[in-house]
Motif scaffolding. Structure first.
Motif, PDB file in Angstrom:
ATOM      1  N   VAL A 224       0.861  -1.185   0.000  1.00 22.89           N
ATOM      2  CA  VAL A 224       0.000   0.000   0.000  1.00 22.89           C
ATOM      3  C   VAL A 224       0.901   1.239   0.000  1.00 22.89           C
ATOM      4  N   GLY A 225       0.608   2.165  -0.877  1.00 21.16           N
ATOM      5  CA  GLY A 225       1.408   3.379  -0.984  1.00 21.16           C
ATOM      6  C   GLY A 225       2.619   3.212  -1.882  1.00 21.16           C
ATOM      7  N   GLY A 226       2.762   2.064  -2.515  1.00 24.73           N
ATOM      8  CA  GLY A 226       3.932   1.808  -3.353  1.00 24.73           C
ATOM      9  C   GLY A 226       3.720   2.095  -4.821  1.00 24.73           C
ATOM     10  N   ASP A 227       2.550   2.633  -5.195  1.00 20.05           N
ATOM     11  CA  ASP A 227       2.235   2.941  -6.596  1.00 20.05           C
ATOM     12  C   ASP A 227       2.416   1.738  -7.515  1.00 20.05           C
ATOM     13  N   SER A 228       2.071   0.539  -7.014  1.00 16.13           N
ATOM     14  CA  SER A 228       2.213  -0.663  -7.829  1.00 16.13           C
ATOM     15  C   SER A 228       0.873  -1.184  -8.336  1.00 16.13           C
ATOM     16  N   VAL A 229      -0.222  -0.575  -7.899  1.00 10.74           N
ATOM     17  CA  VAL A 229      -1.556  -0.970  -8.365  1.00 10.74           C
ATOM     18  C   VAL A 229      -2.333   0.275  -8.772  1.00 10.74           C
ATOM     19  N   ILE A 230      -3.427   0.050  -9.466  1.00 16.69           N
ATOM     20  CA  ILE A 230      -4.243   1.193  -9.866  1.00 16.69           C
ATOM     21  C   ILE A 230      -4.765   1.904  -8.615  1.00 16.69           C
ATOM     22  N   PRO A 231      -4.910   3.209  -8.656  1.00 13.37           N
ATOM     23  CA  PRO A 231      -5.322   3.975  -7.478  1.00 13.37           C
ATOM     24  C   PRO A 231      -6.631   3.499  -6.850  1.00 13.37           C
ATOM     25  N   GLY A 232      -7.597   3.127  -7.668  1.00 13.32           N
ATOM     26  CA  GLY A 232      -8.886   2.696  -7.137  1.00 13.32           C
ATOM     27  C   GLY A 232      -8.802   1.422  -6.324  1.00 13.32           C
ATOM     28  N   LEU A 233      -7.913   0.511  -6.710  1.00 14.68           N
ATOM     29  CA  LEU A 233      -7.743  -0.739  -5.968  1.00 14.68           C
ATOM     30  C   LEU A 233      -7.106  -0.469  -4.614  1.00 14.68           C
ATOM     31  N   GLU A 234      -6.128   0.393  -4.598  1.00 14.14           N
ATOM     32  CA  GLU A 234      -5.482   0.744  -3.330  1.00 14.14           C
ATOM     33  C   GLU A 234      -6.476   1.407  -2.382  1.00 14.14           C
ATOM     34  N   GLN A 235      -7.281   2.310  -2.904  1.00 15.50           N
ATOM     35  CA  GLN A 235      -8.282   2.982  -2.066  1.00 15.50           C
ATOM     36  C   GLN A 235      -9.338   2.003  -1.558  1.00 15.50           C
ATOM     37  N   ALA A 236      -9.634   0.996  -2.362  1.00 16.63           N
ATOM     38  CA  ALA A 236     -10.687   0.040  -2.010  1.00 16.63           C
ATOM     39  C   ALA A 236     -10.340  -0.814  -0.795  1.00 16.63           C
ATOM     40  N   ILE A 237      -9.056  -1.076  -0.567  1.00 18.65           N
ATOM     41  CA  ILE A 237      -8.704  -1.959   0.556  1.00 18.65           C
ATOM     42  C   ILE A 237      -8.524  -1.215   1.873  1.00 18.65           C
ATOM     43  N   VAL A 238      -8.467   0.106   1.823  1.00 13.68           N
ATOM     44  CA  VAL A 238      -8.308   0.880   3.053  1.00 13.68           C
ATOM     45  C   VAL A 238      -9.479   0.588   3.989  1.00 13.68           C
ATOM     46  N   GLY A 239      -9.160   0.234   5.202  1.00 19.28           N
ATOM     47  CA  GLY A 239     -10.187  -0.060   6.200  1.00 19.28           C
ATOM     48  C   GLY A 239     -10.594  -1.521   6.254  1.00 19.28           C
ATOM     49  N   MET A 240     -10.112  -2.329   5.310  1.00 19.84           N
ATOM     50  CA  MET A 240     -10.453  -3.750   5.340  1.00 19.84           C
ATOM     51  C   MET A 240      -9.664  -4.469   6.429  1.00 19.84           C
ATOM     52  N   GLN A 241     -10.221  -5.552   6.915  1.00 18.13           N
ATOM     53  CA  GLN A 241      -9.565  -6.386   7.912  1.00 18.13           C
ATOM     54  C   GLN A 241      -9.293  -7.754   7.315  1.00 18.13           C
ATOM     55  N   LYS A 242      -8.373  -8.489   7.933  1.00 18.47           N
ATOM     56  CA  LYS A 242      -8.044  -9.836   7.498  1.00 18.47           C
ATOM     57  C   LYS A 242      -9.325 -10.663   7.405  1.00 18.47           C
ATOM     58  N   GLY A 243      -9.481 -11.356   6.285  1.00 17.48           N
ATOM     59  CA  GLY A 243     -10.678 -12.166   6.061  1.00 17.48           C
ATOM     60  C   GLY A 243     -11.838 -11.386   5.475  1.00 17.48           C
ATOM     61  N   GLY A 244     -11.664 -10.072   5.285  1.00 16.31           N
ATOM     62  CA  GLY A 244     -12.725  -9.234   4.753  1.00 16.31           C
ATOM     63  C   GLY A 244     -12.947  -9.439   3.265  1.00 16.31           C
ATOM     64  N   TYR A 245     -14.139  -9.105   2.818  1.00 14.15           N
ATOM     65  CA  TYR A 245     -14.515  -9.230   1.411  1.00 14.15           C
ATOM     66  C   TYR A 245     -15.227  -7.950   0.983  1.00 14.15           C
ATOM     67  N   ARG A 246     -14.891  -7.481  -0.215  1.00 13.21           N
ATOM     68  CA  ARG A 246     -15.570  -6.322  -0.798  1.00 13.21           C
ATOM     69  C   ARG A 246     -15.728  -6.509  -2.279  1.00 13.21           C
ATOM     70  N   ARG A 247     -16.829  -6.040  -2.788  1.00 14.07           N
ATOM     71  CA  ARG A 247     -17.034  -5.919  -4.233  1.00 14.07           C
ATOM     72  C   ARG A 247     -17.001  -4.429  -4.513  1.00 14.07           C
ATOM     73  N   VAL A 248     -16.083  -4.002  -5.362  1.00 12.39           N
ATOM     74  CA  VAL A 248     -15.931  -2.574  -5.627  1.00 12.39           C
ATOM     75  C   VAL A 248     -16.010  -2.283  -7.120  1.00 12.39           C
ATOM     76  N   VAL A 249     -16.592  -1.149  -7.433  1.00 12.99           N
ATOM     77  CA  VAL A 249     -16.616  -0.638  -8.804  1.00 12.99           C
ATOM     78  C   VAL A 249     -15.680   0.552  -8.824  1.00 12.99           C
ATOM     79  N   ILE A 250     -14.667   0.460  -9.652  1.00 14.70           N
ATOM     80  CA  ILE A 250     -13.653   1.506  -9.737  1.00 14.70           C
ATOM     81  C   ILE A 250     -13.901   2.311 -11.009  1.00 14.70           C
TER      82      ILE A 250
END
Length: 92
Positions: A15-41
């Motif tokens: 995270v913060g390494g500019d290795s993924v698209i910005p929307g994907l990095e923003q999508a995982i903020v606040g997630m916890q281990k074992g968490g699941y999200r469906r996101v539209v970027i």
């Protein structure tokens, strides 16, 4: 397997390494281990022509599909990701 591009192996990035698209990095903020999200970027936080950020397609056919979308000036380049957070390295 779902339609479109599917990543079957865990995708590891910093995270913060500019290795993924910005929307994907923003999508995982606040997630916890074992968490699941469906996101539209939205396109503004997704791939841009010539970007080499991850996750990348696993095979030539998926790569060609992504390129045809990215290079189409009339595209709706919104992306859908199903994210399952398996672990957080260095998390306390």
């Amino acid at each position: 397997k779902t339609s479109g591009l599917a990543i079957t192996e865990p995708f590891v990035f910093k995270v913060g390494g500019d290795s993924v698209i910005p929307g994907l990095e923003q999508a995982i903020v606040g997630m916890q281990k074992g968490g699941y999200r469906r996101v539209v970027i939205p396109a503004s936080l997704g791939y841009d022509a010539g970007m080499q950020l991850g996750p990348q397609p696993e095979n030539f056919q998926d790569l060609r599909s992504l390129e045809s979308i990215v290079k189409n000036p009339n595209r709706d380049a919104s992306l859908l990701f199903d994210i399952s957070l398996e672990r957080i390295k260095g998390a306390k």
